[in-house]
Design a protein around this motif. Sequence first.
Motif, PDB file in Angstrom:
ATOM      1  N   TYR A   1      -5.990   4.662  -4.273  1.00 37.30           N
ATOM      2  CA  TYR A   1      -4.804   5.418  -3.876  1.00 37.30           C
ATOM      3  C   TYR A   1      -4.916   6.892  -4.263  1.00 37.30           C
TER       4      TYR A   1
ATOM      5  N   HIS B   1       0.831  -1.202   0.000  1.00 39.14           N
ATOM      6  CA  HIS B   1       0.000   0.000   0.000  1.00 39.14           C
ATOM      7  C   HIS B   1       0.872   1.261   0.000  1.00 39.14           C
TER       8      HIS B   1
ATOM      9  N   THR C   1       0.959   4.250  -2.689  1.00 39.20           N
ATOM     10  CA  THR C   1       0.609   5.585  -2.208  1.00 39.20           C
ATOM     11  C   THR C   1       1.712   6.586  -2.507  1.00 39.20           C
TER      12      THR C   1
END
Length: 296
Positions: free
Chosen positions: A279, A248, A252
């Motif tokens: 995102y 993640h 991001t």
Amino acid sequence: MSLKIGGNGIDVELFLRTYEDYLKHVRRGSENTVKAYMKDIRRFLEYVGKPPRDIERADVEKFIKALSKGEITGSAVTETTVSRYISSLKGLFDYLELIGSIDENPMERVRHPRLRKKIPSFLTLEEVKNLLNAYDEEKKLKYKTILSMLYFCGLRVSELCNLRTEDVSFYPAYVKVVMGKGNKDRIVPISDNILPLLEKYVERYKPRIYFFENNGRQVHPSTVFRIVKRAAQKAGITKQIHPHTLRHTFATHLVMNNVNVKVVQELLGHTNLSTTSIYLHVADKEKFDAVKKLVI
């Protein structure tokens, strides 16, 4: 379980083993996905208590209602879990329809619950630096390399564990993720930041088949989880993190650096752009939080 499948008298356990093989070798589901689906199906069949050929839509709806109330698992479940159960059952009855065991599919008009998109948890750049430096390069080179690959390549834990030596190229520098989730191969360039680390790792450990091995076997996902958890403790990170948090964070940070979302989609191996678009919401939240700091 003493239930029978269809009218040919095949024992349910034999059928379930056959269906599990179908999920693994024909549908090419990951080990974790197949395990979850089979667990869901067993719970459903035990609850309904009748052969699949006699199951109606009302039976399915009754099960889903009981599941949502926590009567199946012993506690309330999320919409995501309900959606997974529905996917498990859709797969089962599609298969039964395919092999001619049922004429009418009870899952045909069963809808998934509307899922609320959650902004995934991620680390700040400073937290990533602290995490990657949690292990000494000389004493814990393998651990440091595993953490670096998770972040700089955005790999799923299963992809990291299944990574073979032949899938890692240094010249040019890239990782080939073979048959990731969704049965899609993809190429992920290796950052110059970690090339020296990878070269040092290969020189010291000389992996033979899998890039990350433990006593001649591929490293186990539980080991990777422990490495990440321990690194977070050493780095003083209080957030609840796991290997997927680094994936993640990879996505991001790319979005925050204005990388095109289509490129991020390809690097992550997402089939649908809508999956990657979460995102964008992360980046939006950062913008809103920044504006809130303006005080007069």
